[in-house]
Design a protein around this motif. Structure first.
Motif, PDB file in Angstrom:
ATOM      1  N   ALA A   1      39.145  37.946  43.153  1.00  0.00           N
ATOM      2  CA  ALA A   1      38.381  39.080  42.628  1.00  0.00           C
ATOM      3  C   ALA A   1      36.933  38.991  43.088  1.00  0.00           C
ATOM      4  O   ALA A   1      36.302  37.935  42.953  1.00  0.00           O
ATOM      5  N   TRP A   2      36.416  40.078  43.630  1.00  0.00           N
ATOM      6  CA  TRP A   2      35.033  40.122  44.114  1.00  0.00           C
ATOM      7  C   TRP A   2      34.179  40.972  43.188  1.00  0.00           C
ATOM      8  O   TRP A   2      34.589  42.064  42.777  1.00  0.00           O
ATOM      9  N   GLU A   3      32.982  40.480  42.907  1.00  0.00           N
ATOM     10  CA  GLU A   3      32.014  41.260  42.127  1.00  0.00           C
ATOM     11  C   GLU A   3      30.613  40.919  42.636  1.00  0.00           C
ATOM     12  O   GLU A   3      30.260  39.740  42.735  1.00  0.00           O
ATOM     13  N   ALA A   4      29.835  41.967  42.929  1.00  0.00           N
ATOM     14  CA  ALA A   4      28.505  41.760  43.502  1.00  0.00           C
ATOM     15  C   ALA A   4      27.397  41.885  42.462  1.00  0.00           C
ATOM     16  O   ALA A   4      26.244  41.570  42.742  1.00  0.00           O
ATOM     17  N   SER A   5      27.746  42.348  41.293  1.00  0.00           N
ATOM     18  CA  SER A   5      26.726  42.579  40.268  1.00  0.00           C
ATOM     19  C   SER A   5      26.679  41.374  39.307  1.00  0.00           C
ATOM     20  O   SER A   5      27.725  40.936  38.818  1.00  0.00           O
TER      21      SER A   5
ATOM     22  N   PHE B   1      25.768  40.720  36.147  1.00  0.00           N
ATOM     23  CA  PHE B   1      26.222  40.725  34.750  1.00  0.00           C
ATOM     24  C   PHE B   1      27.746  40.727  34.645  1.00  0.00           C
ATOM     25  O   PHE B   1      28.314  39.855  33.971  1.00  0.00           O
ATOM     26  N   PRO B   2      28.436  41.669  35.299  1.00  0.00           N
ATOM     27  CA  PRO B   2      29.903  41.599  35.203  1.00  0.00           C
ATOM     28  C   PRO B   2      30.476  40.322  35.793  1.00  0.00           C
ATOM     29  O   PRO B   2      31.467  39.785  35.284  1.00  0.00           O
ATOM     30  N   PHE B   3      29.813  39.793  36.828  1.00  0.00           N
ATOM     31  CA  PHE B   3      30.317  38.527  37.381  1.00  0.00           C
ATOM     32  C   PHE B   3      30.164  37.406  36.357  1.00  0.00           C
ATOM     33  O   PHE B   3      31.081  36.601  36.164  1.00  0.00           O
TER      34      PHE B   3
ATOM     35  N   PHE C   1      31.540  35.756  43.923  1.00  0.00           N
ATOM     36  CA  PHE C   1      30.331  36.553  43.706  1.00  0.00           C
ATOM     37  C   PHE C   1      29.798  36.991  45.067  1.00  0.00           C
ATOM     38  O   PHE C   1      29.475  36.151  45.916  1.00  0.00           O
ATOM     39  N   GLY C   2      29.689  38.288  45.264  1.00  0.00           N
ATOM     40  CA  GLY C   2      29.169  38.774  46.542  1.00  0.00           C
ATOM     41  C   GLY C   2      29.824  40.075  46.945  1.00  0.00           C
ATOM     42  O   GLY C   2      30.570  40.693  46.166  1.00  0.00           O
ATOM     43  N   ASP C   3      29.527  40.468  48.158  1.00  0.00           N
ATOM     44  CA  ASP C   3      29.985  41.743  48.694  1.00  0.00           C
ATOM     45  C   ASP C   3      31.413  41.597  49.217  1.00  0.00           C
ATOM     46  O   ASP C   3      31.690  40.744  50.064  1.00  0.00           O
ATOM     47  N   PHE C   4      32.312  42.442  48.720  1.00  0.00           N
ATOM     48  CA  PHE C   4      33.710  42.307  49.144  1.00  0.00           C
ATOM     49  C   PHE C   4      33.918  42.649  50.613  1.00  0.00           C
ATOM     50  O   PHE C   4      35.000  42.392  51.141  1.00  0.00           O
ATOM     51  N   HIS C   5      32.895  43.163  51.269  1.00  0.00           N
ATOM     52  CA  HIS C   5      33.047  43.380  52.717  1.00  0.00           C
ATOM     53  C   HIS C   5      33.118  42.049  53.467  1.00  0.00           C
ATOM     54  O   HIS C   5      33.515  42.012  54.623  1.00  0.00           O
ATOM     55  N   GLN C   6      32.732  40.959  52.781  1.00  0.00           N
ATOM     56  CA  GLN C   6      32.873  39.616  53.377  1.00  0.00           C
ATOM     57  C   GLN C   6      34.305  39.094  53.268  1.00  0.00           C
ATOM     58  O   GLN C   6      34.641  38.082  53.888  1.00  0.00           O
TER      59      GLN C   6
ATOM     60  N   TYR D   1      38.791  49.617  42.259  1.00  0.00           N
ATOM     61  CA  TYR D   1      38.313  50.564  41.237  1.00  0.00           C
ATOM     62  C   TYR D   1      36.842  50.780  41.577  1.00  0.00           C
ATOM     63  O   TYR D   1      35.979  50.045  41.113  1.00  0.00           O
ATOM     64  N   LEU D   2      36.556  51.777  42.424  1.00  0.00           N
ATOM     65  CA  LEU D   2      35.216  51.928  42.992  1.00  0.00           C
ATOM     66  C   LEU D   2      34.712  53.347  42.833  1.00  0.00           C
ATOM     67  O   LEU D   2      34.672  53.891  41.744  1.00  0.00           O
ATOM     68  N   TRP D   3      34.332  53.951  43.943  1.00  0.00           N
ATOM     69  CA  TRP D   3      33.914  55.347  43.940  1.00  0.00           C
ATOM     70  C   TRP D   3      34.156  55.878  45.347  1.00  0.00           C
ATOM     71  O   TRP D   3      34.482  55.114  46.268  1.00  0.00           O
TER      72      TRP D   3
END
Ligand SMILES: C[S@@+](CC[C@H](N)C(=O)[O-])C[C@H]1O[C@@H](n2cnc3c(N)ncnc32)[C@H](O)[C@@H]1O
Length: 116
Positions: free
Chosen positions: A16-20, A22-24, A43-48, A60-62
């Protein structure tokens, strides 16, 4: 969402990737207190992320994020890999299945299969 997926698919390795922050941090704490052994938090950008061996990608994005990710999906996902997207469609692709959740918003969930 990652915890629910990891619980539902105990034999899968869930990343699971999360860049923000607080949620991380929330996820990190939850993983420390009542973790799922098959869940890895990044923790980081899922483009990695390297999607070349992914069998299922759940998003679950936009809309804008899905447009950017579509390029990555096309480049990296192996043929036959599945993509499940909460609310936001993978534009230009025909879902194999669309379900409507029995919730207040009648949320749509799309399931796609990557092709070569
Ligand atoms: C609509 S929320 C989904 C919330 C959460 N995944 C859940 O299970 O309820 C989208 C999340 O994606 C994260 N996000 C957006 N772009 C990202 C990126 N490039 N890399 C990692 N996480 C990202 C945001 O920080 C936000 O927490």
């Amino acid at each position: 969402m990652a915890f629910a997926i990891a619980a539902r698919c105990p034999k899968a390795r869930v990343i699971a990737w999360e860049a923000s922050p607080f949620p991380f941090a929330f996820c990190w704490l939850r993983q420390r207190l009542a973790g799922r052994p098959n869940l890895v938090l990044r923790f980081g950008d899922f483009h990695q992320a390297d999607l070349r061996h992914a069998s299922l990608t759940v998003t679950y994005l936009w809309t804008g994020a899905m447009t950017r990710l579509a390029t990555k999906f096309d480049a990296e996902l192996p043929t036959g890999a599945e993509v499940i997207s909460h609310t936001f469609a993978w534009r230009g692709r025909e879902p194999e299945e669309t379900r409507v959740a029995d919730d207040l918003y009648r949320t749509k969930v799309y399931r796609y299969r990557a092709t070569a």
